[in-house]
Write an enzyme that holds these catalytic residues in place. Structure first.
Site, PDB file in Angstrom:
ATOM      1  N   ASP A 218       0.848  -1.189   0.000  1.00  0.00           N
ATOM      2  CA  ASP A 218       0.000   0.000   0.000  1.00  0.00           C
ATOM      3  C   ASP A 218       0.890   1.248   0.000  1.00  0.00           C
ATOM      4  O   ASP A 218       2.062   1.184   0.364  1.00  0.00           O
ATOM      5  CB  ASP A 218      -0.869   0.050   1.258  1.00  0.00           C
ATOM      6  CG  ASP A 218      -1.657  -1.226   1.493  1.00  0.00           C
ATOM      7  OD1 ASP A 218      -2.132  -1.818   0.506  1.00  0.00           O
ATOM      8  OD2 ASP A 218      -1.796  -1.628   2.673  1.00  0.00           O
ATOM      9  N   ASP A 257      -1.413  -2.305  -4.451  1.00  0.00           N
ATOM     10  CA  ASP A 257      -2.497  -2.701  -3.559  1.00  0.00           C
ATOM     11  C   ASP A 257      -3.227  -1.433  -3.104  1.00  0.00           C
ATOM     12  O   ASP A 257      -3.660  -0.654  -3.946  1.00  0.00           O
ATOM     13  CB  ASP A 257      -1.961  -3.553  -2.401  1.00  0.00           C
ATOM     14  CG  ASP A 257      -3.089  -4.275  -1.678  1.00  0.00           C
ATOM     15  OD1 ASP A 257      -4.068  -4.679  -2.337  1.00  0.00           O
ATOM     16  OD2 ASP A 257      -3.011  -4.421  -0.449  1.00  0.00           O
ATOM     17  N   ASP A 261      -4.695   1.785   3.507  1.00  0.00           N
ATOM     18  CA  ASP A 261      -5.387   0.632   4.085  1.00  0.00           C
ATOM     19  C   ASP A 261      -5.243   0.651   5.604  1.00  0.00           C
ATOM     20  O   ASP A 261      -4.137   0.851   6.135  1.00  0.00           O
ATOM     21  CB  ASP A 261      -4.835  -0.683   3.534  1.00  0.00           C
ATOM     22  CG  ASP A 261      -5.360  -0.997   2.136  1.00  0.00           C
ATOM     23  OD1 ASP A 261      -6.092  -0.165   1.571  1.00  0.00           O
ATOM     24  OD2 ASP A 261      -5.029  -2.085   1.606  1.00  0.00           O
ATOM     25  N   ARG A 313     -13.414   0.705  -3.260  1.00  0.00           N
ATOM     26  CA  ARG A 313     -13.021   0.827  -1.857  1.00  0.00           C
ATOM     27  C   ARG A 313     -12.857   2.292  -1.457  1.00  0.00           C
ATOM     28  O   ARG A 313     -11.777   2.728  -1.081  1.00  0.00           O
ATOM     29  CB  ARG A 313     -11.731   0.047  -1.565  1.00  0.00           C
ATOM     30  CG  ARG A 313     -11.813  -1.419  -1.940  1.00  0.00           C
ATOM     31  CD  ARG A 313     -10.549  -2.180  -1.547  1.00  0.00           C
ATOM     32  NE  ARG A 313     -10.663  -3.600  -1.911  1.00  0.00           N
ATOM     33  CZ  ARG A 313      -9.701  -4.490  -1.750  1.00  0.00           C
ATOM     34  NH1 ARG A 313      -8.542  -4.117  -1.226  1.00  0.00           N
ATOM     35  NH2 ARG A 313      -9.894  -5.747  -2.085  1.00  0.00           N
TER      36      ARG A 313
HETATM   37 CA    CA Z   1      -3.252  -3.633   1.626  1.00  0.00          CA
END
Ligand code: CA
Ligand code: CA
Length: 440
Positions: A218, A257, A261, A313
């Site tokens: 991330d 990714d 997060d 997301r």
């Molecule tokens: Ca992640």
């Protein structure tokens, strides 16, 4: 719906509440490194609040312009820096690349690969036509895993508790992950953060009908941490877009990714005034459906952020009470997947968000049900194509085209909000102008 135009006074009010004290306001341009999260500014204001490294003594105020300098400022050893709790303020000046070696040369993926790994050999060994759709195992998968370990040591920058990292004007960090793991009381502001690329994506043949490539990195990861403030940053994939990646084993080779997060029992996080651009898996809150240690955690406030061309997301939530207000979504039907992911035991409270929808994107796409039961939604405004902006219930639109329906009460009401909640119609002007790095 209450309507009013954005006024200079409204904008000035927002800017004032972003400052921690009238003393700093009186100084003119305040020192971002010494600023703390304003009182009541979202979940990160809970408990002790979020002060980051603001109390650092003079010996722990650093200005860095290289990966090695950043690691040194964080405590000197990337393998152990996550436990360095000394208050510290780190100003990033210029551009830092996670692939920089200590001597300043830029490493390539091949420099980080285990000697036994090559992508060509990996693709041959685990080609679905011969290997089947079962998880890779054996020598080449082990060599890939060792390569990931080597990359992680290089490009995952481990941050300890009581840290503030702020960008000087124009500062960028690329090719790295800012890892906030067990690092409570951390502030990250005013940085442009790009392209946390994975040199060695995993092949997950049972993810989806045809498998997927999944990346490990991330731009910012928050794990096992409380009281974290992520403010006025710009997140992107830089010039390394997903759409430019090859197809391997029949699927897009995904080297990215999350953007931000928040997982592994983290809680009390405020993400404010950030700009997320053209990223796929943007903000995951909770990474597992397991009803366990995440229950009662994952409390996040997301306000005044711009999600620009973001795909999915925005956020996707499990378990957490997540306050999503005054965010501006600019989305195209050609790339958009969904915004609010209503996951297991999630409690999203969405208020006065604005969606600019292009290419006939319809409001029933805003919500995706990932096993949740309800979402509270108030005051959403959408503008589709060139039509007028209209008050919209994304939930009603979702329920009209999907079964089972989601309920309309997530079961809680946010109280931690520092500034005024703007009418959604004011959000494009204010957030479009002030969200992102270089716009404090
Ligand atoms: Ca992640
Ligand atoms: Ca229905």
């Amino acid at each position: 719906m209450t309507r009013r135009t954005t006024t200079a006074a409204a904008v000035a009010g927002l800017l004032l509440v972003s400052l921690p004290s009238t003393a700093q306001a009186a100084e003119g341009r305040a020192d971002l490194g010494r600023q703390t999260l304003p009182a009541n500014d979202g979940w990160a204001a809970s408990g002790p609040g979020t002060t980051g490294g603001s109390a650092a003594d003079d010996a722990h105020v650093f200005t860095v312009d290289s990966r090695a300098g950043l690691v040194a400022a964080l405590g000197g050893n990337n393998a152990t820096n996550k436990t360095n709790a000394i208050p510290k303020i780190i100003y990033v000046d210029g551009d830092i690349d996670g692939f920089e070696a200590d001597d300043g040369t830029l490493l390539e993926c091949a420099d980080l690969a285990d000697p036994a790994y090559s992508l060509d050999a990996f693709l041959t060994a685990y080609a679905p036509a011969t290997w089947g759709y079962v998880n890779p195992s054996g020598a080449l998968e082990s060599a890939r895993a060792r390569s990931v370990t080597r990359q992680t040591a290089q490009t995952q920058i481990n941050i300890g508790p009581n840290t503030t990292i702020v960008g000087r004007p124009g500062a960028t960090v690329s090719g790295l992950t800012l890892m906030v793991d067990g690092a409570s009381n951390t502030i990250i502001r005013n940085l442009t953060i790009t392209d946390a690329r994975d040199c060695f994506p995993a092949w997950s043949p049972t993810d989806g009908a045809l498998g997927n490539w999944n990346s490990n990195y991330d731009l910012i990861s928050v794990r096992r941490s409380e009281n974290v403030w992520v403010d006025h940053n710009t997140f992107s994939d830089g010039d390394n877009l997903d759409t430019d990646q090859p197809i391997h084993s029949g699927r897009p080779y995904q080297v990215h990714d999350g953007a931000l997060d928040i997982t592994h029992t983290s809680s009390l996080v405020t993400a404010s005034w950030n700009r997320f651009t053209e990223h796929d898996k943007t903000m995951l809150i909770g990474s597992s459906n397991t009803v366990g240690p995440d229950v009662g955690r994952l409390k996040v406030t997301i306000h005044n952020n711009l999600f620009d061309g973001s795909i999915q997301r925005l956020p996707r939530v499990r378990f957490g009470q997540v306050d999503v207000y005054n965010n501006y979504y600019r989305s195209s039907g050609e790339t958009f997947d969904y915004a609010w992911g209503v996951g297991v035991q999630s409690a999203i409270y969405a208020e006065n968000n604005y969606f600019r929808l292009y290419d006939d994107l319809r409001p029933d796409a805003i919500i995706h049900d990932w096993g949740g039961t309800a979402i509270t939604e108030i005051g959403t405004v959408t503008r589709t194509g060139n039509r007028a902006e209209v008050a919209t219930s994304a939930l009603d639109a979702y329920n009209a085209t999907h079964d089972p329906d989601l309920g309309s009460d997530a079961g809680w009401t946010p109280v931690l909000r520092a500034g005024p909640v703007l009418p959604a119609t004011d959000v494009p002007g204010v957030v479009g102008s002030y969200a992102g790095a270089g716009r404090i």
